[in-house]
Each structure stands twice: as C-alpha cells, then as structure tokens.
Design a protein around this motif. Structure first.
Motif: not given
Length: 86
Positions: A6, A8, A58, A78
């Motif tokens: 993941l 960001y 994201l 999430v």
C-alpha cells in the motif's frame, strides 16, 4: 491473502509527507495536516476556508511475479481515522 503493498502519495499535507510516494509498511501510520489560512480550492463553490488539510491517493500494488488470483471481484478495507494530535 494476496501479497500486496500500500502506497500513499500526498498532494496536500505536512511538508515531510509530501515528498513523494510513501510505502506503508505497518498497520498503523500517521500523516500530518497542512494549515492553510485561505483553504485549498474546493470542487464545490470555491475555497474551503481556513483550516487543516490532508489530501492524497492510496494505491495498492500486487507483486507481478506471483500467480495472478482468479478473475473476479476482490475487496479490501482501508480504515482512515482522523484524530486531533495534542
């Protein structure tokens, strides 16, 4: 379970968080807001006004070297918690 990462990418937030994509390597990670006296442009009628803002994207990446999962629809949760830091 499908191995994944993941990431960001900040567009509005604290300067240290907006220097490029950040790999989220644990199940708990904090990002800090940016104080703006005028407010960023709002998609609805102009600016949002003075405040603290955090915007970004994201992205979920799956390792291309693993066997692909079966075709279909998959779901991931999430959770984003907004807290006042004191």
């Amino acid at each position: 379970v499908i191995p994944h990462q993941l990431v960001y990418t900040c567009t509005t937030g604290a300067a240290g968080d907006c220097n490029g994509p950040i790999l989220i390597t644990s199940d708990s990670r904090s990002f800090y807001t940016f104080h703006d006296e005028e407010g960023p442009p709002s998609p609805i009628e102009g600016t949002l006004g003075e405040g603290h803002y955090l915007e970004g994207t994201l992205s979920l990446f799956i390792d291309p070297n693993i066997d692909p999962p079966l075709p279909g629809q998959y779901r991931s949760y999430v959770y984003i918690l907004v807290e006042r830091y004191q």
